[in-house]
Write a protein that holds these residues in place. Structure first.
Motif, short mmCIF file in Angstrom:
data_model
loop_
_atom_site.label_atom_id
_atom_site.label_comp_id
_atom_site.label_asym_id
_atom_site.label_seq_id
_atom_site.Cartn_x
_atom_site.Cartn_y
_atom_site.Cartn_z
N ILE A 168 31.28 67.98 -1.74
CA ILE A 168 31.84 69.34 -1.70
C ILE A 168 32.38 69.66 -0.31
CG2 ILE A 168 31.22 71.80 -1.83
CD1 ILE A 168 29.17 70.98 -4.00
N PHE A 169 31.66 69.19 0.70
CA PHE A 169 32.02 69.56 2.07
C PHE A 169 32.83 68.47 2.79
CE2 PHE A 169 28.58 72.59 1.31
CZ PHE A 169 29.19 73.74 1.75
N ARG A 170 33.44 67.55 2.01
CA ARG A 170 34.37 66.62 2.64
C ARG A 170 35.63 67.37 3.06
NH1 ARG A 170 35.42 62.15 -1.72
NH2 ARG A 170 35.81 64.12 -2.74
N GLU A 171 36.44 66.70 3.91
CA GLU A 171 37.67 67.38 4.33
C GLU A 171 38.58 67.66 3.15
OE1 GLU A 171 36.69 64.42 5.15
OE2 GLU A 171 38.29 62.92 5.25
N ASN A 172 38.50 66.83 2.09
CA ASN A 172 39.31 67.08 0.90
C ASN A 172 38.44 67.50 -0.29
OD1 ASN A 172 38.03 64.71 0.53
ND2 ASN A 172 39.82 63.52 -0.11
N GLY A 173 37.26 68.07 0.04
CA GLY A 173 36.33 68.51 -1.00
C GLY A 173 36.69 69.89 -1.52
N ILE A 174 35.88 70.35 -2.49
CA ILE A 174 36.23 71.60 -3.16
C ILE A 174 36.12 72.80 -2.23
CG2 ILE A 174 33.92 72.04 -4.07
CD1 ILE A 174 35.35 72.86 -6.71
N PHE A 175 35.19 72.72 -1.26
CA PHE A 175 35.00 73.81 -0.30
C PHE A 175 36.30 74.08 0.47
CE2 PHE A 175 33.78 75.09 4.07
CZ PHE A 175 33.10 76.26 3.79
N ASN A 176 36.87 73.00 1.03
CA ASN A 176 38.12 73.16 1.79
C ASN A 176 39.31 73.42 0.87
OD1 ASN A 176 37.34 72.88 4.57
ND2 ASN A 176 36.71 70.80 4.01
N PRO A 185 40.70 72.42 7.77
CA PRO A 185 39.55 72.02 6.94
C PRO A 185 38.31 71.76 7.80
CG PRO A 185 41.50 70.74 6.39
CD PRO A 185 41.83 71.49 7.64
N ILE A 186 37.15 72.03 7.21
CA ILE A 186 35.89 71.76 7.90
C ILE A 186 35.18 70.65 7.15
CG2 ILE A 186 33.61 72.69 8.46
CD1 ILE A 186 34.91 75.42 8.77
N ARG A 187 34.74 69.64 7.86
CA ARG A 187 33.96 68.61 7.20
C ARG A 187 32.52 68.72 7.68
NH1 ARG A 187 34.38 62.13 7.91
NH2 ARG A 187 32.38 61.72 6.91
N ILE A 188 31.61 68.92 6.72
CA ILE A 188 30.20 69.07 7.08
C ILE A 188 29.44 67.83 6.67
CG2 ILE A 188 28.10 70.40 6.65
CD1 ILE A 188 29.90 72.86 6.34
N ASP A 189 28.65 67.32 7.59
CA ASP A 189 27.94 66.06 7.35
C ASP A 189 26.64 66.10 8.16
OD1 ASP A 189 27.46 63.49 6.56
OD2 ASP A 189 29.35 62.67 7.29
N GLY A 190 25.96 65.00 8.20
CA GLY A 190 24.79 64.85 9.07
C GLY A 190 23.68 65.85 8.79
N LEU A 191 23.04 66.31 9.86
CA LEU A 191 21.89 67.20 9.70
C LEU A 191 22.29 68.54 9.08
CD1 LEU A 191 19.98 66.55 13.05
CD2 LEU A 191 19.40 65.73 10.77
N VAL A 192 23.49 69.02 9.41
CA VAL A 192 23.93 70.28 8.81
C VAL A 192 24.07 70.11 7.30
CG1 VAL A 192 25.74 72.04 8.80
CG2 VAL A 192 25.09 70.93 10.94
N GLY A 193 24.60 68.97 6.89
CA GLY A 193 24.69 68.68 5.46
C GLY A 193 23.31 68.65 4.82
N VAL A 194 22.36 68.01 5.51
CA VAL A 194 20.98 67.95 4.99
C VAL A 194 20.42 69.36 4.83
CG1 VAL A 194 18.62 67.23 5.56
CG2 VAL A 194 20.52 65.64 5.90
#
Lengths: 615, 357
Positions: free
Chosen positions: A159-167, A180-189
């Motif tokens: 969902i939070f990929r650069e081409n995911g539904i969020f963006n 676009p915002i890409r969320i990953d790592g600890l924030v994703g967790v």
């Protein structure tokens, strides 16, 4: 004369320990079996691990702990990384690295805060207001409770990929986001865990609100209190024990979660959590009794236990709910004011819809061919689902899980009935201990149990035994059954305990008074009366045993032919991108099992849904 | 505590339904200022609902409520100043005794020093000095009850509403608290509306009583009026022990009736309030108005002794008349009466009250 005194003395001892002056075989067996089972399969393995962690060069030492706390890898007061990275295509956010131990604590605290805010607001709205669509809310709020290990966090990542539904929605369609915002790592967790665990706070908070004696609020209003003041001074403090219990569970669940870090493992910072480190070292050093793993696991256990002990103390100090002495009981509900409608439909509803996306995504993933370059999945297929039935290997994993979980439930029910019976009906030294031990596994992170079991079974079983994880003929089945039965016992034990509390002891006493032995009175009077509690608790334990991850993906994957389905799901999630569809198909199976259990328990027990509580 | 402005409460044609059930069927009442007024009736008669409507916790389907001449029907409970003491006390378990009592004062923005003073006074009033820091769970039922009362009194309510405040206490404490409440009411001189199902409590406590049944008020009056001159069969039956027997009027002359009671003739009974249809009539007389010895102008009934019970301050003799029981209470039993004896009992016909259904 002397014998009389001696006899009285021995009765006094029996009464002090067991709470009954008679040598009552049934009561004593009901004490001994749960105590022995939990002692051998929980306390001893933890003690074994403790011994290893505190031994250096053959003597007691804090060496391993000193070593951990002196490494920047584990504790880093000056964080590494930056809050966001501005790349040409998108803004990348994955969080700061404070070292493994602090990272785990920060993630758990933030998840607890977010879950608590969302959970309490939703619970209050559902408790206090009547509005069109309330029942839809009710149903939607069950969805995030459905557990699909690894895949739900994987969907959050999609969902939070650069081409995911969020963006796609906020950048491409609406255009609120300039980039676009890409969320990953600890924030994703943190996001994945908050979405997964807020229903625990919600259910506990809701139950606490409903249990408030309406006259307590009415009296405050009658004396002039209203609005937010009424909530702040009366409603909220009265529900606080339940809310705190839910929040603490969330904290522990976040701390011990392995699913989200594994789903986000492609970001190296997501691996810098205690659970992942223990798990990773366990896999890479299998066969050795690594004291550093043990020490790290002990640190994880200590944090979790501290939180658990605090909440048990706090909640036991504040048993207000049942102070009421009759009077009328109803739930005070009101129609929202116009601005409250705005909050409900414009803020809360989108939020709830957002939190069900992981489960929706899991189902979409399970039935689609491809979901890597587009915001939404493409190409409907039944290939993955049919493979579960047709592929004997995949089918095997599902069957293994069902067998292990089912066997564990039988053990759980027997031990829970015995333990709840004696801790409820007798007042000896052992009664509160038995009661506490049945809930205690909630506070022990799964990965800690996995490591503890590995050491324990490797050292107490013969080298070539099927129970020895180091043996070539190792069969993880029995250990998984034991692990499931210990880890998922609290759900059933609490449910049965609550049931027995509702049944007055005089019902069995009357039967015994008419000449029935105690065990017969319990089996023929008490057990039928609490059958709904047994069923509800067992169903919850079963569902959570099926979706157990920590022990399944460590000890369970040592011999893949006997592995449970969650071990296979982990393999799929960490391998090539396309295999996530298969993992999602297995997640879908888990969803089906859970929904069936919820529907079944709603029909049979007539309760809306069983909920997870700590008290 | 300062003198409180006295308020008069008027209830006009109040109707309240809960779904299919009608709890109040058109109730009108006037409660005078400074009066200790009791709503008395069996459970389910609507008395608590009426009290909650006065408190503003329920909204009537029909009818109005006035405090003095102000219509308060549409005022919220927190705008009324009619403070309710709940049956279950509703003490907030997360607050100390002090915090519980101070709560209403804080809302009224009373200065801190004055709050302290008023909490202290309220605790003195209910004789619980020194309990400020306890939590409700650390108190006995009687103490909790006093704290609930102190919390209500601390805000100096215009009207004090008490919903079965003594029903959770043991018998001895109940009687003690009963006089306590009466003393406090006299001391503070406030309007008190009191709900109970205990007729003895109502009589001991009240200036006036409204006896309720099935959502209607059967009779309003002083305890003496209600006991001695019940207007309906329900009131006669509900208030204390009574002999109520079906009867027929044979003739009426100069306001005096001649009756046939279970086949025996009784003469010279005042007709009283009997109106309309004479056929369904009940003869009633209090057991203590009946004697075992004849006297001038006495009427009599004859029956077989079924039971003799010794209560200490009186003896109760149960006599069987046809298939009905007739109770006689005498201070002491000097006559040699045995079970199974056929005896005559005597009474003044002026003490007989005729009732209709």
């Amino acid at each position: 004369m002397a014998t009389v005194v001696k006899k009285a003395g021995y009765r006094k001892v029996l009464e002090n320990i067991f709470g009954t002056p008679h040598f009552d075989l049934f009561a004593i067996v009901s004490y001994i079996i749960p105590l022995a089972y939990i002692f051998i399969f929980l306390i001893v393995p933890l003690a074994e691990m403790l011994k290893i962690a505190f031994t250096y060069n053959g003597s007691f030492s804090l060496h391993w702990f000193e070593s951990i706390f002196s490494q920047e890898f584990y504790v880093r007061l000056k964080p590494q990384g930056s809050i966001y990275v501005d790349t040409p295509q998108y803004i990348y956010i994955e969080g700061l690295d404070f070292g493994v131990i602090l990272n785990s604590l920060i993630v758990a605290v933030l998840v607890t805060i977010f879950s608590t805010i969302i959970g309490v607001v939703l619970a209050y709205i559902m408790y206090r207001y009547t509005f069109p669509g309330k029942n839809i809310f009710r149903v939607l709020l069950i969805v995030p409770l459905l557990v699909t290990p690894f895949v739900n966090a994987y969907v959050v990542k999609l969902i939070f990929r650069e081409n995911g539904i969020f963006n796609w929605i906020l950048h491409d369609l609406i255009g609120i986001l300039p980039k676009p915002i890409r969320i990953d790592g600890l924030v994703g967790v943190i996001i994945a865990q908050s979405i997964a665990y807020y229903p625990i706070v919600y259910l506990n908070a809701y139950a606490s609100f409903v249990n408030i004696d309406p006259s307590l609020e009415e009296q405050a209003e009658n004396l002039g209190s209203k609005g937010f003041r009424l909530f702040r001074t009366i409603t909220f403090p009265l529900a606080l024990p339940g809310i705190a219990a839910g929040a603490t569970l969330t904290f522990i669940f976040s701390l011990e979660d392995l699913g989200a870090p594994i789903a986000f493992h492609s970001s190296s910072i997501a691996k810098k959590l205690i659970t992942y480190q223990v798990y990773d070292k366990f896999l890479s050093e299998t066969g050795y009794r690594s004291p550093e793993i043990a020490a790290l696991a002990i640190i994880l256990l200590a944090i979790s236990l501290a939180a658990f002990a605090l909440i048990r103390k706090y909640v036991s100090l504040r048993q207000y709910a049942m102070m009421s002495k009759g009077g009328r009981w109803y739930v005070r509900t009101f129609k929202p004011k116009w601005w409250q409608y705005v909050i409900i439909y414009a803020i809360v509803l989108p939020l709830v819809l957002f939190t069900i996306l992981p489960q929706v995504g899991v189902i979409l993933l399970a039935f689609s061919k491809e979901w890597s370059r587009t915001p939404y999945p493409r190409g409907f297929t039944l290939e993955h689902i049919s493979q579960i039935v047709l592929d004997p290997d995949v089918r095997g994993y599902v069957i293994n899980s069902i067998i292990y979980a089912f066997t564990a439930i039988i053990i759980i029910v027997i031990i829970s009935i015995m333990a709840s019976y004696v801790s409820n009906r007798f007042r000896g030294i052992l009664s509160p201990i038995v009661e506490a031990l049945t809930v205690f596994p909630l506070a022990v992170p799964g990965i800690v149990i996995a490591v503890g079991y590995f050491y324990f079974f490797a050292s107490v079983t013969p080298r070539d035994s099927i129970l020895n994880p180091l043996s070539v003929s190792f069969n993880p089945g029995p250990i998984l059954i034991i692990a499931y039965s210990i880890r998922r016992m609290p759900f059933t034990a609490r449910s049965i305990y609550a049931g027995i509390q509702q049944v007055h002891a005089s019902l069995e006493e009357a039967a015994m008074n008419l000449g029935m032995p105690r065990w017969k009175a319990v089996m023929s009077i008490l057990v039928p009366l609490i059958s709904m509690n047994v069923l509800g608790g067992a169903m919850l334990s079963f569902v959570y045993a099926m979706s157990e991850t920590s022990v399944s993906i460590t000890i369970g994957s040592l011999e893949m032919s006997k592995a449970p389905m969650t071990a296979y799901m982990r393999d799929l999630i960490v391998s090539a991108a396309g295999s996530a569809h298969m993992a999602a198909a297995l997640g879908f199976i888990l969803i089906v099992v859970q929904i069936s259990a919820i529907i079944l328990s709603t029909i049979i027990t007539k309760q809306r849904y069983a909920f997870i509580g700590i008290t | 505590m300062r003198v409180i402005v006295l308020v008069n409460v008027r209830i006009e044609d109040v109707v309240k339904r809960f779904g299919e059930v009608t709890a109040l069927r058109g109730v009108s009442l006037e409660i005078k200022h400074g009066e200790l007024f009791t709503l008395l009736g069996p459970s389910g008669c609507g008395k608590t609902t009426l009290l909650r409507i006065i408190a503003g916790l329920e909204y009537p389907d029909e009818g109005r409520i006035y405090f003095d001449d102000n219509d308060v029907t549409d005022l919220k409970t927190y705008e009324r100043g009619a403070v309710l003491v709940f049956q279950n006390y509703a003490l907030w378990p997360h607050m100390t005794v002090y915090e519980n009592i101070a709560y209403g004062l804080k809302i009224r923005k009373v200065p801190k020093d004055e709050i302290k003073e008023r909490v202290k006074k309220a605790l003195e009033l209910v004789k619980l000095e020194g309990y400020e820091d306890r939590y409700p769970t650390q108190l006995s039922g009687g103490q909790q009850q006093r704290v609930a009362l102190a919390r209500a009194l601390a805000v100096q309510p215009k009207i004090l509403l008490l919903d079965e405040p003594l029903s959770n206490l043991d018998a001895k404490l109940r009687i003690e608290m009963r006089s306590e409440i009466k003393r406090i009411q006299r001391e503070l001189d406030i309007t008190v509306i009191y709900v109970t199902h205990d007729q003895e409590e109502a009589m001991a406590l009240s200036d006036r009583i409204a006896v309720m049944n099935f959502g209607v008020i059967e009779q309003v009056g002083t305890p003496r009026e209600i006991y001695q001159r019940p207007k309906t069969k329900f009131v006669a039956d509900f208030m204390g022990k009574n002999n109520i027997l079906p009867a027929k009027i044979i003739e009426i002359k100069d306001g005096k009736a001649t009756l046939k009671v279970l086949g025996q003739v009784v003469k010279g009974v005042p007709v009283g309030n009997i109106v309309g249809d004479y056929s369904e009539i009940y003869f009633s007389i209090r057991p203590e108005k009946v004697s075992l010895r004849p006297f001038d102008g006495a009427q009599m009934l004859e029956g077989r002794v079924d039971l003799i019970e010794y209560y200490g301050f009186f003896v109760e003799i149960v006599i069987k008349l046809h298939d009905m029981f007739f109770f006689v209470r005498v201070p002491d039993l000097k006559e040699p009466i045995r079970l199974g004896d056929v005896i005559r009992v005597y009474f003044d016909p002026k003490d007989v009250i005729l009732l209709q259904e």
